[in-house]
Enzyme design. Structure first.
Site, mmCIF file in Angstrom:
data_model
loop_
_atom_site.group_PDB
_atom_site.id
_atom_site.type_symbol
_atom_site.label_atom_id
_atom_site.label_comp_id
_atom_site.label_asym_id
_atom_site.label_seq_id
_atom_site.Cartn_x
_atom_site.Cartn_y
_atom_site.Cartn_z
ATOM 1 N N ASP A 198 -9.390 -6.614 -13.637
ATOM 2 C CA ASP A 198 -9.457 -8.082 -13.622
ATOM 3 C C ASP A 198 -8.096 -8.723 -13.853
ATOM 4 O OD1 ASP A 198 -12.109 -7.488 -13.360
ATOM 5 O OD2 ASP A 198 -12.651 -8.017 -15.410
ATOM 6 N N ASP A 230 -17.283 0.733 -11.894
ATOM 7 C CA ASP A 230 -16.828 -0.339 -12.768
ATOM 8 C C ASP A 230 -17.365 -0.105 -14.180
ATOM 9 O OD1 ASP A 230 -15.601 -2.665 -13.520
ATOM 10 O OD2 ASP A 230 -16.995 -4.011 -12.505
ATOM 11 N N GLU A 285 -14.988 2.518 -18.809
ATOM 12 C CA GLU A 285 -14.016 2.966 -19.826
ATOM 13 C C GLU A 285 -14.632 3.916 -20.873
ATOM 14 O OE1 GLU A 285 -12.594 0.114 -17.430
ATOM 15 O OE2 GLU A 285 -14.314 -0.258 -18.716
#
Length: 788
Positions: free
Chosen positions: A522, A443, A446
């Site tokens: 999300d 998670d 990026e």
């Protein structure tokens, strides 16, 4: 400071709910200062085009074509894949490619074409280059699939990275797909799409772009053929698409258009031509076979940010068991960490985590751990100290450590573009394995850094190793998660060599399938979020990432019982089947939505477990062929324009067509059928395609149709593998493939081939092999109209 940044700073400091508050303001200004010093000034630029053709130099599979101000290398590989690169760009180095480049095709030669151009003729495509640098890809029959106009570069006068633009034309009937995970897809309408992996910082819906996984990969479907084009550069950029119009204007077709603008990097691309199946096979051979998940990872996963304690995990698991609901994995989010620090455990709330993991494993349930890349910047933190000793963390242009703000506070970031750093990070998973975890979800990769304003990521001037070439975050950003996945996957291969790793990631790039899958991130709770979930999975599958799925129920809100149930019913037919929600969202356990929803949810969960042998077969076939589990309904008939425009249903493998309910209040829905006979698996009612039919969709189920003649491996009542055979139409035959999983190791099970046909008044099912036909290796259950 401009006015907008001032407002954002005040909001960040004043909001009690804002992560890290004042720290995010400091981080934003620190990032801005770092880039002001570390990024080269752009200054004046000069534009350049290739100019007129000067001469050619034939070579293996193609050759080099020189223009007055540039040069173009074209190579056709033995598998029919076409490569070309401008200005000396070669296929390597590349983060997308797996292993060595395919060998040039010795039969493909550079030869003169009309009007002073040149061409390379190969078995699956012909590439024609005009004397001013336009490049056409044609079918073997001569139909133009793609015409890339001469590119244009803008070069800084004082030297530096050139930005560039490539405009392309496609057929008027063509439709665009791909570009990674796009919430507005799977068919990409007219508009501009950014190529920069982005954490939107909030729950997203169909109108949000870009998201976590962007790729310069376009799948273009037209009447003449399908082709995939991959521009191999990881820099920031945009793709502007415009679909064509047939008969536009004064009776002439208006071609479709794709315009790619990149901030830097090489101008090179790969093109694959053929059927969708052949194109995805070529793509997998180029960028790597999809990782094979362990069999348990194809079951149902339950996750939540906020389990809070071992007792809460036990309570949730007991709830599933008491209600006879299948459960295969439980995921622990950052709340099980010690103060949100990666590779740690909160000993107060999870004092006996290995014991808990053993208890769950005895019941066939695995624990899966979140793993974030950011490391708390504090001496005494074991990961920080060992990373410092390895010189593992990203630095800025002046050599100082780059710090951001994430859940543990001030944090530093490993430079996963360095093999030594990847090896160090991979060894850290031993702590997770010792704690009892069997799988991992990456998670915030990026990578994300909370900033009050500006981009929520690292400074663009941050320095990266880039496998020894050196460079900055402008080039490394989009491949950061890919390299982190490589670190985790290879580390697990070393630590647990006899087991297939299970790893999936929020972010990624071309080639991420080599190390695992992805999930939606999300996605917003709501009916638009449900529709976006399907778009993401289908779009990623067409980019070569077959294993993905959404947060069932949405990440952030409180789904109504109907929305939750429809989401769960869809999720039961997607590769990654996981319920998940944020700390402040509503519950996601099926019994929280009332007795009626619980009963219908049980049906969906039990059906997923029954179909596990089919999912494992699809996983094995994806590894061998690159074909996604979830396929658009046009997969086998891309020339059918009505199917090309269908976005609310999908094929699960070759055998099943799934038509989820994506709008509230629906109890019937229209389904666009491909050619052939289809059976409603609930009622066995028969429908004939091609065409649109109206199918019942009561709250208890979503429409799932089986192709006539399909042979589907399922789990029988005794837990063994059984063949579910749907009767073929009279005078026709059918069949299917079965790959029985040999366990969660590395054995390669054989592909079993079955055929179903009418013999007089009965249906005969036989196994086909090298030595002829034989009786099936598994029990057979015959279903469908007229079955005996």
């Amino acid at each position: 400071m401009n006015g907008r940044d001032l407002v954002r700073s005040v909001k960040a400091v004043g909001s009690a709910g804002a992560p890290q508050g004042l720290r995010t303001v400091r981080a934003a200004w620190r990032r801005r200062r770092t880039d002001a010093v570390g990024l080269p000034a752009r200054g004046a630029e000069r534009a350049r085009v290739p100019g007129p053709m000067r001469d050619v130099e034939p070579g293996p599979g193609g050759g080099l074509i020189r223009f007055s101000r540039s040069e173009l290398r074209i190579v056709v590989a033995v598998n029919g894949v076409v490569f070309w690169g401008w200005d000396g760009a070669e296929p390597e180095p590349s983060y997308a490619l797996a292993g060595r480049c395919p060998e040039p095709d010795p039969r493909a030669v550079l030869e003169p074409d009309k009007d002073g151009g040149w061409r390379v003729v190969a078995e699956r495509a012909t590439v024609v280059v005009s004397r001013h640098g336009a490049v056409e890809v044609r079918t073997p029959g001569g139909v133009i699939l793609r015409r890339d106009l001469p590119p244009r570069w803008w070069e800084p006068v004082g030297g530096g990275e050139a930005r560039w633009m490539q405009r392309s034309e496609v057929a008027a009937d063509a439709r665009f797909f791909g570009l990674g995970g796009r919430a507005s897809g799977p068919r990409l309408r007219d508009g501009t799409y950014r190529l920069w992996n982005t954490d939107p910082g909030r729950a997203f819906g169909p109108g949000d772009d870009p998201l976590y996984v962007t790729m310069p990969v376009q799948l273009v479907v037209a009447d003449a053929a399908t082709h995939l084009v991959f521009h191999d550069t990881s820099w920031d950029g945009t793709v502007t698409l415009r679909e064509g119009e047939e008969g536009a204007g004064s009776g002439h077709d208006q071609v479709g258009m794709s315009e790619l603008r990149m901030a830097g990097g090489p101008l090179r691309c790969w093109v694959m031509v053929g059927t969708p199946a052949r194109v995805l096979l070529a793509w997998a051979s180029l960028t790597g076979a999809p990782a094979l998940p362990p069999s348990w990872a194809l079951g149902h996963h339950h996750a939540r940010w906020g389990f809070g304690s071992e007792q809460e995990v036990r309570r949730i698991v007991a709830g599933y068991q008491e209600r006879a609901l299948p459960l295969d994995a439980v995921h622990l989010d950052i709340d099980h960490y010690d103060e949100h620090q990666v590779f740690t455990v909160d000993q107060e709330r999870f004092p006996e985590l290995p014991q808990l993991a053993d208890e769950l494993l005895r019941d066939g349930i695995r624990l899966v751990s979140i793993v974030n890349p950011a490391v708390k910047a504090a001496p005494g933190n074991v990961v920080h100290d060992s990373g410092t000793a390895e010189d593992a963390f990203v630095r800025d242009a002046s050599g100082r450590l780059v710090e951001g703000v994430v859940w543990p506070g001030e944090a530093v970031y490993p430079d996963f573009t360095h093999a030594r750093v990847r090896a160090w990070w991979g060894r850290l998973y031993q702590e997770r394995l010792t704690a009892g975890f069997k799988g991992f979800w990456h998670d915030m990769n990026e990578p994300t850094s909370f900033n009050a304003f500006g981009e929520s990521t690292l400074p663009r001037s941050a320095r990266h190793f880039l496998e020894g070439r050196g460079g900055d975050h402008r080039e490394a950003h989009n491949v950061y998660a890919l390299c982190m996945a490589q670190a985790g996957y290879e580390g697990l291969r070393e630590l647990v060599p006899d087991e297939r790793p299970f790893l999936f990631s929020r972010s990624g790039w071309a080639g991420i399938q080599r190390y695992g899958g992805t999930w939606s991130g999300d996605v917003a709770t709501g009916w638009p979020g449900l529709r976006a979930s399907l778009s993401l999975v289908m779009g990623l599958g067409l980019c070569g990432v077959p294993y993905s799925g959404p947060d069932v129920g949405g990440y952030d809100g409180h789904p109504s019982p109907e929305l939750y149930l429809r989401w769960l019913q869809l999720g039961a037919y997607l590769p990654l089947f996981r319920t998940h929600a944020s700390l402040r969202a509503g519950r996601r356990e099926p019994w929280e939505f009332g007795a009626e929803v619980l009963e219908h949810a049980r049906v969906a969960l039990v059906e997923r477990r029954r179909l596990l042998p089919y999912f494992m077969t699809l996983a094995q076939l994806a590894r061998r062929t690159g074909a996604p589990y979830v396929r658009p309904v046009w997969w086998s008939a891309p020339e059918d324009r009505a199917l090309r425009d269908c976005e609310d249903a999908f094929l699960l493998g070759d055998c099943l067509l799934v038509a989820p309910v994506l709008d509230p209040g629906g109890d019937r829905r229209a389904v666009q059928l491909p050619r052939g006979r289809w059976y409603d698996t609930a009622t066995e009612q028969v429908y004939e395609g091609p065409g649109q039919v109206l199918v019942d969709a009561p709250l208890s189920r979503i429409p799932v149709l089986a192709r006539a003649g399909a042979v589907i491996p399922v789990r029988g009542d005794d837990g063994g593998l059984e063949l579910e055979v749907w009767a073929p139409a009279r005078g026709r035959s059918g069949g299917g493939l079965v790959v029985a999983d040999a366990g969660d190791g590395w054995d390669e099970p054989e592909i079993e081939r079955y055929v179903a046909r009418w013999d007089g008044r009965k249906v005969v099912v036989q196994r086909e092999g090298e030595n002829g036909v034989s009786e099936p290796s598994h029990p057979v259950r015959l279903r469908g109209l007229g079955a005996r």
